[in-house]
Motif scaffolding. Structure first.
Motif, PDB file in Angstrom:
ATOM      1  N   ILE A  41     -27.082   0.853  -7.113  1.00  0.00           N
ATOM      2  CA  ILE A  41     -27.099   0.080  -5.867  1.00  0.00           C
ATOM      3  C   ILE A  41     -26.274  -1.193  -6.026  1.00  0.00           C
ATOM      4  N   ALA A  42     -26.393  -1.860  -7.166  1.00  0.00           N
ATOM      5  CA  ALA A  42     -25.646  -3.095  -7.412  1.00  0.00           C
ATOM      6  C   ALA A  42     -24.138  -2.838  -7.379  1.00  0.00           C
ATOM      7  N   VAL A  43     -23.688  -1.749  -7.988  1.00  0.00           N
ATOM      8  CA  VAL A  43     -22.257  -1.399  -7.986  1.00  0.00           C
ATOM      9  C   VAL A  43     -21.791  -1.128  -6.564  1.00  0.00           C
ATOM     10  N   PHE A  44     -22.609  -0.387  -5.785  1.00  0.00           N
ATOM     11  CA  PHE A  44     -22.257  -0.067  -4.402  1.00  0.00           C
ATOM     12  C   PHE A  44     -22.099  -1.344  -3.574  1.00  0.00           C
ATOM     13  N   LEU A  45     -23.061  -2.269  -3.698  1.00  0.00           N
ATOM     14  CA  LEU A  45     -23.008  -3.500  -2.929  1.00  0.00           C
ATOM     15  C   LEU A  45     -21.817  -4.360  -3.334  1.00  0.00           C
ATOM     16  N   GLU A  52     -23.820 -14.424   4.280  1.00  0.00           N
ATOM     17  CA  GLU A  52     -24.615 -14.641   3.073  1.00  0.00           C
ATOM     18  C   GLU A  52     -26.099 -14.765   3.416  1.00  0.00           C
ATOM     19  N   GLY A  53     -26.399 -15.315   4.614  1.00  0.00           N
ATOM     20  CA  GLY A  53     -27.779 -15.543   5.010  1.00  0.00           C
ATOM     21  C   GLY A  53     -28.381 -14.451   5.871  1.00  0.00           C
ATOM     22  N   ASP A  54     -27.699 -13.299   5.977  1.00  0.00           N
ATOM     23  CA  ASP A  54     -28.202 -12.159   6.758  1.00  0.00           C
ATOM     24  C   ASP A  54     -28.416 -12.518   8.229  1.00  0.00           C
ATOM     25  N   ASP A  55     -27.593 -13.417   8.760  1.00  0.00           N
ATOM     26  CA  ASP A  55     -27.741 -13.874  10.147  1.00  0.00           C
ATOM     27  C   ASP A  55     -26.895 -12.995  11.077  1.00  0.00           C
ATOM     28  N   LEU A  56     -27.445 -11.855  11.455  1.00  0.00           N
ATOM     29  CA  LEU A  56     -26.713 -10.903  12.294  1.00  0.00           C
ATOM     30  C   LEU A  56     -26.463 -11.452  13.699  1.00  0.00           C
ATOM     31  N   GLU A  57     -27.383 -12.260  14.200  1.00  0.00           N
ATOM     32  CA  GLU A  57     -27.234 -12.805  15.555  1.00  0.00           C
ATOM     33  C   GLU A  57     -25.987 -13.674  15.661  1.00  0.00           C
ATOM     34  N   GLU A 105     -27.627  -4.647   5.568  1.00  0.00           N
ATOM     35  CA  GLU A 105     -28.726  -3.676   5.595  1.00  0.00           C
ATOM     36  C   GLU A 105     -28.951  -3.064   4.218  1.00  0.00           C
ATOM     37  N   ALA A 106     -27.863  -2.742   3.513  1.00  0.00           N
ATOM     38  CA  ALA A 106     -27.977  -2.117   2.195  1.00  0.00           C
ATOM     39  C   ALA A 106     -28.641  -3.054   1.194  1.00  0.00           C
ATOM     40  N   GLY A 150     -33.803  -4.902  -1.641  1.00  0.00           N
ATOM     41  CA  GLY A 150     -34.638  -6.045  -1.991  1.00  0.00           C
ATOM     42  C   GLY A 150     -33.855  -7.211  -2.555  1.00  0.00           C
ATOM     43  N   TYR A 151     -32.547  -7.263  -2.254  1.00  0.00           N
ATOM     44  CA  TYR A 151     -31.716  -8.338  -2.784  1.00  0.00           C
ATOM     45  C   TYR A 151     -31.644  -9.503  -1.801  1.00  0.00           C
ATOM     46  N   LYS A 152     -31.582 -10.708  -2.345  1.00  0.00           N
ATOM     47  CA  LYS A 152     -31.447 -11.915  -1.537  1.00  0.00           C
ATOM     48  C   LYS A 152     -30.282 -12.733  -2.054  1.00  0.00           C
ATOM     49  N   VAL A 153     -29.408 -13.164  -1.133  1.00  0.00           N
ATOM     50  CA  VAL A 153     -28.263 -13.989  -1.501  1.00  0.00           C
ATOM     51  C   VAL A 153     -28.604 -15.456  -1.259  1.00  0.00           C
ATOM     52  N   ASN A 154     -28.363 -16.289  -2.256  1.00  0.00           N
ATOM     53  CA  ASN A 154     -28.511 -17.734  -2.127  1.00  0.00           C
ATOM     54  C   ASN A 154     -27.111 -18.339  -2.202  1.00  0.00           C
ATOM     55  N   ALA A 155     -26.737 -19.093  -1.172  1.00  0.00           N
ATOM     56  CA  ALA A 155     -25.364 -19.594  -1.128  1.00  0.00           C
ATOM     57  C   ALA A 155     -25.310 -21.031  -0.623  1.00  0.00           C
TER      58      ALA A 155
END
Length: 219
Positions: A14-18, A106-111, A130-131, A136-141
């Protein structure tokens, strides 16, 4: 093969795919400093003076491209369609849009993303978000700033009044990815990443809508 080993292999896949999807969407990133130095500022861009004559050089264009190039002539047509349009104002807007879109991703803000992206670009961004959420991954930026910004190209279709401007951005940010347990699996909390993106913005000139849309991404 034990369940623990199988789970580890699945997470690695999954990490390689992302990583591959992220590279396609947002370009390349390279660490270049061991410690964060938020005081570092981009070097000011030198401007060239031009003599402006009727029907001649336009420094708003010639500061970026040759006047007689395809891009230069495209910008002339954009200005003809909208006399108030300037590349300087476009760049200021593009600078703000770059930070806003990058941090929304980075913050998953689709809106927020949906407001600024063309449909196909939005779907690409949303698929990556979505992937990583499913994994279960979270990006901190934390966005540090833009090191370099440059107009690369421009095109204009006189039949539809549609114009496109391609920009190259070199941004700096601190970004790291945590798994569901809070373990850092990518990036570093203490390293600034330098990221290069080539984005194309588009709009229809001569109407009441002043907004540009991100229609293509690359590196």
């Amino acid at each position: 093969m034990s369940p623990a080993v199988i789970q580890l292999l699945v997470l690695a896949a999954i990490a390689v795919f992302l990583f591959l999807r992220l590279k396609n969407v947002l370009g390349t990133r390279d660490g270049f400093e061991p410690k964060i130095d938020a005081s570092a500022k981009p070097a000011p861009k030198k401007k060239t003076s031009f003599e402006v004559i009727e029907g001649g050089l336009d420094p708003d264009i010639t500061d970026h491209v040759e006047m007689d190039s395809d891009a230069g002539q495209a910008f002339v047509k954009m200005k003809t369609s909208e006399p108030d349009f300037t590349l300087e104002e476009f760049q200021n807007g593009a600078r703000q849009a770059y930070e806003m879109i990058l941090m929304a991703f980075e913050g998953d803000d689709l809106e927020t993303l949906e407001q600024f992206l063309a449909k196909d670009v939005y779907e690409s961004f949303a698929a990556v978000i979505e992937a990583r959420q499913e994994a279960g991954y979270k990006v901190n930026a934390n966005f540090i700033g833009i090191r370099e910004m440059k107009i690369m190209d421009g095109i204009f279709d006189p039949k539809t009044n549609e114009g496109e401007i391609t920009m190259k951005f070199t941004g700096e940010l601190v970004s790291f990815v945590e798994d569901a347990k809070g373990k850092v699996i990518e990036g570093n909390r203490d390293v600034i990443k330098r990221q290069t993106d080539v984005w194309t913005f588009a709009k229809t000139f001569g109407n009441d809508d002043p907004n540009w849309e991100l229609v293509a991404t690359g590196e």
